[in-house]
Design an enzyme around this catalytic site. Structure first.
Site, PDB file in Angstrom:
ATOM      1  N   ASP A 130     -50.490-104.923  26.249  1.00  8.45           N
ATOM      2  CA  ASP A 130     -50.240-106.114  25.847  1.00  8.45           C
ATOM      3  C   ASP A 130     -49.395-106.859  25.547  1.00  8.45           C
ATOM      4  O   ASP A 130     -48.124-107.456  25.125  1.00  8.45           O
ATOM      5  CB  ASP A 130     -51.591-107.488  26.230  1.00  8.45           C
ATOM      6  CG  ASP A 130     -51.000-109.212  26.495  1.00  8.45           C
ATOM      7  OD1 ASP A 130     -50.713-109.373  27.224  1.00  8.45           O
ATOM      8  OD2 ASP A 130     -51.620-109.990  25.138  1.00  8.45           O
ATOM      9  N   THR A 132     -48.052-104.617  22.584  1.00  9.12           N
ATOM     10  CA  THR A 132     -46.382-104.085  22.551  1.00  9.12           C
ATOM     11  C   THR A 132     -45.680-104.261  23.448  1.00  9.12           C
ATOM     12  O   THR A 132     -44.548-104.557  23.440  1.00  9.12           O
ATOM     13  CB  THR A 132     -47.120-102.499  22.980  1.00  9.12           C
ATOM     14  OG1 THR A 132     -48.094-102.517  21.816  1.00  9.12           O
ATOM     15  CG2 THR A 132     -45.839-101.612  22.950  1.00  9.12           C
ATOM     16  N   ASP A 154     -58.553-100.713  28.802  1.00  6.25           N
ATOM     17  CA  ASP A 154     -59.231-102.001  28.609  1.00  6.25           C
ATOM     18  C   ASP A 154     -59.249-102.504  29.585  1.00  6.25           C
ATOM     19  O   ASP A 154     -59.492-103.352  30.615  1.00  6.25           O
ATOM     20  CB  ASP A 154     -58.174-102.772  27.527  1.00  6.25           C
ATOM     21  CG  ASP A 154     -59.321-103.082  26.609  1.00  6.25           C
ATOM     22  OD1 ASP A 154     -60.106-102.396  26.362  1.00  6.25           O
ATOM     23  OD2 ASP A 154     -58.930-103.454  25.787  1.00  6.25           O
ATOM     24  N   MET A 196     -65.984-101.208  24.714  1.00  2.92           N
ATOM     25  CA  MET A 196     -65.080-101.838  24.658  1.00  2.92           C
ATOM     26  C   MET A 196     -64.627-102.709  25.513  1.00  2.92           C
ATOM     27  O   MET A 196     -64.604-102.588  26.782  1.00  2.92           O
ATOM     28  CB  MET A 196     -63.905-100.918  23.875  1.00  2.92           C
ATOM     29  CG  MET A 196     -63.808-100.074  23.033  1.00  2.92           C
ATOM     30  SD  MET A 196     -62.517 -98.703  22.557  1.00  2.92           S
ATOM     31  CE  MET A 196     -62.264 -98.802  21.154  1.00  2.92           C
ATOM     32  N   ARG A 293     -83.021-100.204  21.669  1.00  4.38           N
ATOM     33  CA  ARG A 293     -82.375 -99.866  20.813  1.00  4.38           C
ATOM     34  C   ARG A 293     -80.507 -99.802  20.699  1.00  4.38           C
ATOM     35  O   ARG A 293     -80.435 -99.795  22.187  1.00  4.38           O
ATOM     36  CB  ARG A 293     -82.560 -97.671  20.465  1.00  4.38           C
ATOM     37  CG  ARG A 293     -84.168 -97.336  20.177  1.00  4.38           C
ATOM     38  CD  ARG A 293     -83.651 -97.346  19.038  1.00  4.38           C
ATOM     39  NE  ARG A 293     -84.512 -96.291  18.351  1.00  4.38           N
ATOM     40  CZ  ARG A 293     -86.129 -97.911  17.891  1.00  4.38           C
ATOM     41  NH1 ARG A 293     -86.231 -98.709  18.363  1.00  4.38           N
ATOM     42  NH2 ARG A 293     -87.498 -96.809  17.563  1.00  4.38           N
ATOM     43  N   ILE A 300     -64.928 -93.251  21.723  1.00  3.37           N
ATOM     44  CA  ILE A 300     -65.253 -92.597  22.123  1.00  3.37           C
ATOM     45  C   ILE A 300     -64.785 -92.406  23.290  1.00  3.37           C
ATOM     46  O   ILE A 300     -64.313 -91.539  23.928  1.00  3.37           O
ATOM     47  CB  ILE A 300     -66.301 -92.369  22.465  1.00  3.37           C
ATOM     48  CG1 ILE A 300     -67.348 -90.445  21.074  1.00  3.37           C
ATOM     49  CG2 ILE A 300     -66.706 -91.307  23.616  1.00  3.37           C
ATOM     50  CD1 ILE A 300     -68.448 -90.840  21.431  1.00  3.37           C
ATOM     51  N   ARG A 302     -61.902 -93.959  23.698  1.00  4.65           N
ATOM     52  CA  ARG A 302     -60.063 -93.836  23.832  1.00  4.65           C
ATOM     53  C   ARG A 302     -60.014 -92.518  23.582  1.00  4.65           C
ATOM     54  O   ARG A 302     -58.290 -92.487  23.938  1.00  4.65           O
ATOM     55  CB  ARG A 302     -59.674 -94.553  22.808  1.00  4.65           C
ATOM     56  CG  ARG A 302     -59.826 -96.141  23.264  1.00  4.65           C
ATOM     57  CD  ARG A 302     -58.877 -97.062  22.686  1.00  4.65           C
ATOM     58  NE  ARG A 302     -58.682 -96.661  21.193  1.00  4.65           N
ATOM     59  CZ  ARG A 302     -58.193 -97.200  19.903  1.00  4.65           C
ATOM     60  NH1 ARG A 302     -58.281 -98.948  20.758  1.00  4.65           N
ATOM     61  NH2 ARG A 302     -57.768 -96.822  19.072  1.00  4.65           N
TER      62      ARG A 302
HETATM   63  O1  F6P Z   1     -57.483-100.085  23.549  1.00  5.83           O
HETATM   64  C1  F6P Z   1     -58.171-101.356  22.934  1.00  5.83           C
HETATM   65  C2  F6P Z   1     -58.841-101.708  22.509  1.00  5.83           C
HETATM   66  O2  F6P Z   1     -59.924-100.492  23.562  1.00  5.83           O
HETATM   67  C3  F6P Z   1     -60.014-103.038  23.001  1.00  5.83           C
HETATM   68  O3  F6P Z   1     -60.880-102.582  23.532  1.00  5.83           O
HETATM   69  C4  F6P Z   1     -60.820-102.755  21.174  1.00  5.83           C
HETATM   70  O4  F6P Z   1     -60.592-104.039  20.599  1.00  5.83           O
HETATM   71  C5  F6P Z   1     -59.417-102.256  20.588  1.00  5.83           C
HETATM   72  O5  F6P Z   1     -58.684-101.255  21.450  1.00  5.83           O
HETATM   73  C6  F6P Z   1     -60.321-101.730  19.028  1.00  5.83           C
HETATM   74  O6  F6P Z   1     -58.909-101.171  18.966  1.00  5.83           O
HETATM   75  P1  F6P Z   1     -59.086-100.433  17.432  1.00  5.83           P
HETATM   76  O7  F6P Z   1     -58.409 -99.254  17.496  1.00  5.83           O
HETATM   77  O8  F6P Z   1     -57.651-100.642  15.732  1.00  5.83           O
HETATM   78  O9  F6P Z   1     -60.062-100.287  16.507  1.00  5.83           O
END
Ligand code: F6P
Length: 375
Positions: A130, A132, A154, A196, A293, A300, A302
């Site tokens: 969004d 970019t 996301d 995330m 916990r 991980i 991403r």
């Molecule tokens: O790519 C989007 C996202 O994964 C979000 O869900 C998350 O809040 C953000 O990136 C985290 O970004 P950064 O790597 O800057 O901490």
């Protein structure tokens, strides 16, 4: 894509060199898009491809642009991340820097446009989410021939059925939650998994359903702690002292706000979320006689090799972006409208985020099988 008739009415631009950059948070499948763009641009059109490093920031300084040839994209289809580097902090229209302890904001878009001219780039492919793509849209409005490719784990971009990276992320999250479940069962604990999802709960929802979570908390459905306690107590009554709660980082209580970990003044993406998992564990441990916990899955989700689905979608979108340039369809974003790859204007694409609707059958199916959304 445009129909043949629509194409005929358009004047095709003369293209010999295109640029490509990856902006925002990285995700699995970026390299697969870059590979598809480089290969199809060279093989189909004989264009030169210039890779811009580290997102839009790479167009604000010298020395961050390099030729991309076949040899540079060899063996990257299955690699996570992006060979070009990325950045979610640089907005050229609101470039922030610190001087004498003060944060200054400056419009550096003229520098960016000058760099594109110096590099003799005829068209620019911007792969991003969004934020970019909103920048890409503004650049297009200033006359830069841009096309967009949607990405984000996301999955919160409207105008495309799904963004690449999301499938890999939910597979990663599901696998992790499956593992967390077994240790939770052994120790009779409530295991909270924070995933995330800043504004939309797609990862929590889908990974939660895929892993059989008992409670799923998403930004779109504010929760009440009392309801969560009630669900845990009811499970305990039938002998289940273990539970799985999957919570999106952007989820919030009915009477409160999102959990912010840090505010970064010098960054375009200034709010870092986090802490909701910890809060839930503390409150559950305090209020109920049950151990709890938390695990924050974090980046991980991403990383890693893209799933087969994401590799295929990325390849189709990269090819689609090259086609848009060949047609002269600038200011557009390629998107998946199953089963086709189509195009939508960047303005339309960034108008609003795609949020989880409570009407969706996946939400209803989850409720029907006893999953609580904490509401
Ligand atoms: O790519 C989007 C996202 O994964 C979000 O869900 C998350 O809040 C953000 O990136 C985290 O970004 P950064 O790597 O800057 O901490």
């Amino acid at each position: 894509m445009k129909t043949k008739e629509e194409n005929c009415s358009m004047i095709k631009p003369t293209i010999s060199k295109i640029g490509i950059l990856t902006g925002g948070g990285d995700c699995p499948g970026l390299n697969a898009v870059i590979r598809a763009v480089v290969k199809s641009a060279i093989l189909q059109h004989g264009w030169k491809v210039i890779g811009i490093e580290d997102g839009f920031g790479g167009l604000l300084v010298h020395g961050k642009a390099r030729s991309l040839l076949f040899e540079h994209v060899k063996g990257i289809l299955d690699k996570g991340g992006t060979i070009l580097g990325s950045c979610n902090r640089t907005n050229p229209f609101e470039y922030k820097f610190k001087t004498n302890g003060k944060v200054i904001t400056e419009d550096r878009s003229p520098i960016l446009i000058e760099t594109l001219k110096t590099l003799e780039i005829d068209a620019l492919i911007v792969i991003g989410g969004d934020g970019t793509l909103s920048i890409a849209h503004r650049l297009f409005q200033m006359g830069v021939p841009v096309v967009g490719v949607p990405k984000t784990i996301d999955n919160d971009l409207a105008s495309t059925d799904i963004t690449f990276g999301f499938d890999t992320a939910i597979n990663t999250a599901t696998e992790a939650i499956d593992k967390i479940r077994t240790t939770g069962e052994s120790h009779h604990r409530v295991m909270v998994v924070e995933v995330m999802g800043r504004y939309a709960g797609w990862i929590a929802l889908q990974a939660g359903v895929a892993s059989g979570a008992d409670i799923i908390l998403i930004p779109e459905i504010p929760f009440s702690l009392e309801k969560i306690f009630h669900v845990i107590k009811e499970r305990a009554k039938i002998g289940r002292h273990d539970s799985i709660i999957v919570v999106a980082e952007g989820a919030k209580p009915k009477d409160g706000d999102r959990f912010v970990k840090r505010i970064l003044e010098e960054s375009a993406d200034s709010i870092r979320l986090g802490g909701i998992g910890e809060m839930l564990v503390n409150r559950i441990s305090d209020e109920l006689d049950i151990e709890s916990r938390e695990t924050v899955l974090g980046h991980i989700q991403r990383g890693g090799s893209p799933s087969a689905f994401d590799r295929i979608l990325s390849t189709r979108l990269g090819f689609g972006a090259v086609n848009l340039i060949a047609e002269g369809s600038f200011g557009e974003m390629v998107c998946l409208k199953t089963p086709r790859i189509e195009a939508v204007s960047l303005g339309e694409a960034v108008k609003e985020l795609k949020k989880v609707s409570v009407e969706l059958d996946i939400v209803q199916a989850a409720r029907a099988i006893g999953v609580s959304f904490g509401d």
